[in-house]
Design an enzyme around this catalytic site. Structure first.
Site, PDB file in Angstrom:
ATOM      1  N   GLU A  48      31.523  45.554  53.166  1.00  0.00           N
ATOM      2  CA  GLU A  48      32.520  46.293  52.385  1.00  0.00           C
ATOM      3  C   GLU A  48      33.627  46.830  53.288  1.00  0.00           C
ATOM      4  OE1 GLU A  48      32.921  45.583  49.129  1.00  0.00           O
ATOM      5  OE2 GLU A  48      30.802  46.114  49.014  1.00  0.00           O
ATOM      6  N   HIS A  49      34.870  46.628  52.866  1.00  0.00           N
ATOM      7  CA  HIS A  49      36.050  47.012  53.653  1.00  0.00           C
ATOM      8  C   HIS A  49      36.078  46.286  55.005  1.00  0.00           C
ATOM      9  CE1 HIS A  49      37.828  50.267  51.125  1.00  0.00           C
ATOM     10  NE2 HIS A  49      36.624  50.208  50.599  1.00  0.00           N
ATOM     11  N   ASP A  51      36.906  42.923  54.859  1.00  0.00           N
ATOM     12  CA  ASP A  51      37.804  41.765  54.646  1.00  0.00           C
ATOM     13  C   ASP A  51      39.161  41.952  55.329  1.00  0.00           C
ATOM     14  OD1 ASP A  51      38.490  43.752  52.812  1.00  0.00           O
ATOM     15  OD2 ASP A  51      38.818  42.372  51.138  1.00  0.00           O
ATOM     16  N   LEU A 140      33.738  43.789  39.158  1.00  0.00           N
ATOM     17  CA  LEU A 140      33.025  42.506  39.134  1.00  0.00           C
ATOM     18  C   LEU A 140      33.992  41.338  39.128  1.00  0.00           C
ATOM     19  CD1 LEU A 140      30.074  43.367  36.710  1.00  0.00           C
ATOM     20  CD2 LEU A 140      30.203  43.580  39.199  1.00  0.00           C
ATOM     21  N   SER A 142      36.810  40.513  37.161  1.00  0.00           N
ATOM     22  CA  SER A 142      37.293  39.826  35.961  1.00  0.00           C
ATOM     23  C   SER A 142      38.635  39.168  36.245  1.00  0.00           C
ATOM     24  CB  SER A 142      37.424  40.810  34.796  1.00  0.00           C
ATOM     25  OG  SER A 142      38.455  41.744  35.034  1.00  0.00           O
ATOM     26  N   SER A 143      39.396  39.715  37.189  1.00  0.00           N
ATOM     27  CA  SER A 143      40.711  39.143  37.493  1.00  0.00           C
ATOM     28  C   SER A 143      40.576  37.748  38.117  1.00  0.00           C
ATOM     29  CB  SER A 143      41.523  40.075  38.398  1.00  0.00           C
ATOM     30  OG  SER A 143      40.839  40.342  39.602  1.00  0.00           O
ATOM     31  N   GLU A 175      47.552  36.333  42.138  1.00  0.00           N
ATOM     32  CA  GLU A 175      47.261  37.771  42.023  1.00  0.00           C
ATOM     33  C   GLU A 175      48.127  38.597  42.986  1.00  0.00           C
ATOM     34  OE1 GLU A 175      43.230  38.613  41.299  1.00  0.00           O
ATOM     35  OE2 GLU A 175      43.426  40.761  41.603  1.00  0.00           O
ATOM     36  N   ASP A 187      37.293  37.370  46.394  1.00  0.00           N
ATOM     37  CA  ASP A 187      36.949  37.238  44.977  1.00  0.00           C
ATOM     38  C   ASP A 187      37.140  35.812  44.502  1.00  0.00           C
ATOM     39  OD1 ASP A 187      36.738  39.927  45.271  1.00  0.00           O
ATOM     40  OD2 ASP A 187      38.366  40.457  43.892  1.00  0.00           O
ATOM     41  N   TYR A 239      42.102  53.785  49.185  1.00  0.00           N
ATOM     42  CA  TYR A 239      41.989  52.435  49.749  1.00  0.00           C
ATOM     43  C   TYR A 239      43.086  52.220  50.792  1.00  0.00           C
ATOM     44  CZ  TYR A 239      42.088  47.317  49.962  1.00  0.00           C
ATOM     45  OH  TYR A 239      42.091  46.014  50.397  1.00  0.00           O
TER      46      TYR A 239
HETATM   47  P1  ADP Z   1      38.358  43.632  38.184  1.00  0.00           P
HETATM   48  O1  ADP Z   1      38.839  42.346  38.747  1.00  0.00           O
HETATM   49  O2  ADP Z   1      37.508  44.404  39.122  1.00  0.00           O
HETATM   50  O3  ADP Z   1      37.694  43.480  36.849  1.00  0.00           O
HETATM   51  P2  ADP Z   1      41.168  44.171  38.223  1.00  0.00           P
HETATM   52  O4  ADP Z   1      41.942  45.400  38.005  1.00  0.00           O
HETATM   53  O5  ADP Z   1      41.321  43.431  39.478  1.00  0.00           O
HETATM   54  O6  ADP Z   1      39.641  44.544  37.940  1.00  0.00           O
HETATM   55  O7  ADP Z   1      41.502  43.132  37.067  1.00  0.00           O
HETATM   56  C1  ADP Z   1      41.426  43.521  35.717  1.00  0.00           C
HETATM   57  C2  ADP Z   1      42.628  42.986  34.962  1.00  0.00           C
HETATM   58  O8  ADP Z   1      42.549  41.551  34.857  1.00  0.00           O
HETATM   59  C3  ADP Z   1      42.671  43.476  33.534  1.00  0.00           C
HETATM   60  O9  ADP Z   1      43.270  44.734  33.444  1.00  0.00           O
HETATM   61  C4  ADP Z   1      43.486  42.382  32.867  1.00  0.00           C
HETATM   62  O10 ADP Z   1      44.852  42.577  33.127  1.00  0.00           O
HETATM   63  C5  ADP Z   1      43.042  41.127  33.608  1.00  0.00           C
HETATM   64  N1  ADP Z   1      41.921  40.475  32.890  1.00  0.00           N
HETATM   65  C6  ADP Z   1      40.684  40.270  33.345  1.00  0.00           C
HETATM   66  N2  ADP Z   1      39.914  39.641  32.425  1.00  0.00           N
HETATM   67  C7  ADP Z   1      40.691  39.439  31.353  1.00  0.00           C
HETATM   68  C8  ADP Z   1      40.495  38.854  30.050  1.00  0.00           C
HETATM   69  N3  ADP Z   1      39.325  38.352  29.696  1.00  0.00           N
HETATM   70  N4  ADP Z   1      41.552  38.846  29.204  1.00  0.00           N
HETATM   71  C9  ADP Z   1      42.730  39.345  29.561  1.00  0.00           C
HETATM   72  N5  ADP Z   1      42.969  39.915  30.757  1.00  0.00           N
HETATM   73  C10 ADP Z   1      41.983  39.964  31.646  1.00  0.00           C
HETATM   74 MG    MG Z   2      40.047  42.162  40.477  1.00  0.00          MG
END
Ligand code: ADP
Ligand code: MG
Length: 398
Positions: A48-49, A51, A140, A142-143, A175, A187, A239
């Site tokens: 962690e930290h 990278d 986790l 999601s981005s 990103e 990621d 951060y």
């Molecule tokens: P993490 O990657 O930890 O979940 P981030 O802030 O890096 O958090 O990314 C989250 C952002 O990615 C959301 O606010 C949205 O803008 C975009 N995102 C992720 N998944 C989706 C999805 N299924 N639909 C639309 N946007 C998404």
């Molecule tokens: Mg992210």
């Protein structure tokens, strides 16, 4: 028990995630998608930290996935709908070619179109519908999941000539440069290159990767992924401050990055730094790099349980030296350990996010319940826990 919810599930839309993507596509656009592409979330097992200090990380892909149902269209436009929003977003080449023109969540999609076009690819116009089981903003990734699933869809729909080893860099550029979120390449590497039963050992300096056996199922183990539900407090500013502090320390020590301070040279390096806070920041990074290397060595030897103490030492280091934990995550770690976990640690940038706990598969439910009870005792919002086995990276479903 892959991905099974064992306590206080977050509110998720009903139905299988791939079916939801298809249903969204039909409802928004009419007709059938040409295919569906899925990319996982990820967690970082340890490192962690490290990278941005040119060091080592060891993430693995999760069974939770984001699915994109998509079809090409004849004109050069992109329409994208996500179940997170009511309205689809549409954009053309003018918006895609200028970072910042598409904002909000659709920027992650426009960013992928931008990165592909900037690399000289003829990106097909497309309609896309996105559904996801990866919780948004919990650390986790999601981005990276949405970036990777969209990238895979566009590459396939357009028959683009783009070998998979180049995908992580393109998704990262989307990103960093289009969305404007400064992230490393961990990621995207994890969600694209993840392999079932393995963790991905990534050298953040050379960007070389190696698949490391991490077959929890075969070992009779489970990994709890506990969403701490802690509100992110000042995470961005803290951060940036940690990053600056590491960069300053590297300059003071005359090395390109803290990665270049060897573990056996740590004491000598610390003696050359004059304030206690900087010394503790450096100690975290240098010992954390070593813990990644030690974890990799143990996993290569098949000694999965033995990484437990390294996970816990990582947490202690983040709590006391790097000072990036919060009471919720400390509580989750302590409760999991008291319930018999081999090791537990916060994962991600800090100030909230998720906690990992390595447990016997047969003890997973009891450990999750123990964490929930400790939370209730302190009056924290109930944590959400899933058990996760290391899963595969982005794929086409059909
Ligand atoms: P993490 O990657 O930890 O979940 P981030 O802030 O890096 O958090 O990314 C989250 C952002 O990615 C959301 O606010 C949205 O803008 C975009 N995102 C992720 N998944 C989706 C999805 N299924 N639909 C639309 N946007 C998404
Ligand atoms: Mg992210």
């Amino acid at each position: 028990m892959t991905g099974r919810i064992v306590a206080a599930p977050p509110p998720a839309p009903p139905g299988d995630v791939a079916a939801r993507a298809t249903a969204g596509f039909r409802q928004r656009y009419g007709g059938e998608p040409a295919g569906r592409w899925a990319a996982p979330g990820r967690v970082n097992l340890i490192g962690e930290h490290t990278d941005y200090n040119d060091g080592f990380v060891l993430p693995f892909a999760l069974p939770l996935r984001t699915v994109v149902a998509a079809a090409a269209r004849a004109d050069e436009r992109w329409t994208v709908w996500s179940e997170l929003d009511d309205d689809p977003v549409e954009f053309g080449p003018a918006e895609a070619d200028e970072p910042g023109r598409v904002t909000g969540w659709a920027a992650y999609v426009a960013g992928v179109v931008w990165a592909l076009r900037a690399a000289g690819h003829a990106v097909p116009g497309a309609r896309l519908a996105v559904a996801s089981d990866v919780p948004v903003g919990s650390g986790l990734s999601s981005s990276a999941a949405i970036e990777a699933a969209v990238l895979a869809a566009l590459v396939d729909l357009g028959g683009l000539d783009l070998p998979a080893q180049r995908w992580p860099r393109l998704a990262q550029q989307a990103e960093n440069d289009y969305v404007g979120a400064p992230t490393g390449i961990m990621d995207q590497s994890a969600v694209i290159r993840g392999r079932p039963g393995h963790a991905l050992f990534l050298d953040c300096r050379s960007e070389e990767v190696e698949q490391i056996p991490f077959d929890l199922d075969a070992a009779g183990l489970a990994m709890l992924v506990i969403d701490s539900r802690a509100p992110h407090r000042h995470a961005d500013g803290e951060y940036a401050a940690r990053r600056r502090s590491c960069e300053r320390a590297a300059r003071a020590l005359g090395v390109p990055a803290l990665r270049d301070v060897p573990a056996d040279g740590l004491d000598a390096a610390l003696a050359r730094l004059d304030d206690d806070e900087t010394r503790r920041r450096v100690r975290h990074v240098v010992t954390e790099d070593q813990r990644v290397l030690d974890s990799v060595a143990l996993l290569r030897a098949g000694r999965v349980r033995d990484i437990g103490p390294l996970l816990t030492a990582s947490h202690t280091s983040m709590r006391d030296d790097f000072e990036i934990t919060v009471p919720e995550v400390d509580t989750a770690v302590e409760a999991a350990l008291a319930a018999g976990a081999y090791g537990a640690r916060m994962t991600g940038g800090g100030f909230g996010g998720c906690v990992l706990a390595l447990v016997e598969a047969s003890a997973a439910d009891a450990a999750a319940a123990a964490v929930a009870a400790a939370y209730a005792e302190r009056g924290f919002a109930a944590p959400a826990t899933v058990t996760a086995l290391p899963a595969g990276g982005v794929t086409r479903l059909d």
